[in-house]
Design an enzyme around this catalytic site. Structure first.
Site, PDB file in Angstrom:
ATOM      1  N   TYR A  33       0.841  -1.210   0.000  1.00  0.00           N
ATOM      2  CA  TYR A  33       0.000   0.000   0.000  1.00  0.00           C
ATOM      3  C   TYR A  33       0.868   1.249   0.000  1.00  0.00           C
ATOM      4  CZ  TYR A  33       0.691  -0.177   5.147  1.00  0.00           C
ATOM      5  OH  TYR A  33       1.221  -0.242   6.403  1.00  0.00           O
ATOM      6  N   HIS A  89       3.287  -6.765   4.233  1.00  0.00           N
ATOM      7  CA  HIS A  89       3.776  -7.105   5.573  1.00  0.00           C
ATOM      8  C   HIS A  89       2.617  -7.421   6.496  1.00  0.00           C
ATOM      9  CE1 HIS A  89       2.844  -2.808   5.696  1.00  0.00           C
ATOM     10  NE2 HIS A  89       2.528  -3.004   6.967  1.00  0.00           N
ATOM     11  N   HIS A 138       1.722  -7.182  10.644  1.00  0.00           N
ATOM     12  CA  HIS A 138       2.149  -6.672  11.953  1.00  0.00           C
ATOM     13  C   HIS A 138       1.897  -7.738  13.019  1.00  0.00           C
ATOM     14  CE1 HIS A 138       2.392  -2.354  10.713  1.00  0.00           C
ATOM     15  NE2 HIS A 138       1.512  -2.736   9.822  1.00  0.00           N
TER      16      HIS A 138
HETATM   17 FE   LIG Z   1       1.129  -1.793   7.962  1.00  0.00          FE
END
Ligand SMILES: [Fe+2]
Length: 233
Positions: free
Chosen positions: A141, A154, A156
């Site tokens: 993004y 990714h 988190h």
């Molecule tokens: Fe993020």
């Protein structure tokens, strides 16, 4: 009294890394003050024992239908720095959907939300430190850190570990992502080997045929140092 070691130089992101713009505002302006570890840091409780279950560890089953995207399994172990498993510890996960959009009020990226994907999950490790999530591969993004800035795909993670100072908040990346080289968040870690420890490994053994690809990712929390500090702990 045993103590937790401090991180190796270069292992952790630099607090001030100007290419990652928000560190300029939030990095401490003065040298840190060393605080000795006390019972407050070395003991729990660190999280509430609310029941975990249902589809908490399967982000593809949290809504009426399945989310759009490439279904993946993310699994591995949580270990301390001595290689010992960390059992029964909480792992929380949050991520963008396959289009790179978070189901969050401040994400105004013009990509579609997915009504079948919230992007949050949690689980506990088993007695051997193993964990396993089912989710979808998040999309890259854009963000406004600099011109034409894109975050690599990714996920988190937040882990608590056995006490307050083992708390770890980190991000997991995917192999061979060309955006990593342009990403000031991951590049803020000075040591290349430490950066590579944030990249998951594609694992055919973890893959379920005709259903989901598998990525393996291990976490290492701060471990107890065998040698006690000299003098005052
Ligand atoms: Fe993020």
């Amino acid at each position: 009294m045993k103590v937790y070691p401090r991180p190796e130089p270069g292992d952790q992101p630099s607090l001030l890394y100007p290419p990652y713009a928000s560190t300029v505002r939030r990095a401490p302006a003065r040298p840190p003050v060393v605080l000795p570890h006390t019972l407050s840091e070395l003991t729990g409780p660190v999280f509430g024992h609310g029941p975990i279950g249902g589809a908490d560890d399967d982000l593809t089953r949290q809504h009426a239908g399945g989310p759009i995207g490439e279904r993946i399994i993310v699994a591995g172990r949580v270990l301390d720095e001595d290689g010992r498993p960390v059992p029964h510890t909480l792992i929380e996960l949050w991520q963008a959907n396959a289009a790179g959009r978070y189901a969050h009020a401040v994400d105004d990226h013009p990509a579609p939300l997915d009504p079948n994907f919230t992007g949050a999950g949690r689980t506990l490790t088993d007695e051997n430190g193993n964990y396993r999530f089912v989710t979808i591969k998040p999309g890259a993004y854009p963000w406004r850190n600099h011109a034409n800035a894109w975050r690599p795909a990714h996920i988190h993670f937040s882990l608590f570990g056995p006490c307050f100072i083992t708390r770890l908040v980190t991000q997991m990346y995917f192999p061979n992502d060309p955006l990593m080289a342009f990403d000031p968040v991951s590049q803020s870690i000075p040591d290349e080997r430490a950066r590579q420890r944030l990249v998951s490994r594609f694992d055919l053994e973890l893959t379920v045929p005709e259903w989901a690809l598998g990525y393996r990712f291990d976490f290492v929390l701060r471990g107890r140092e065998a040698t006690p500090f000299e003098g005052r702990p």
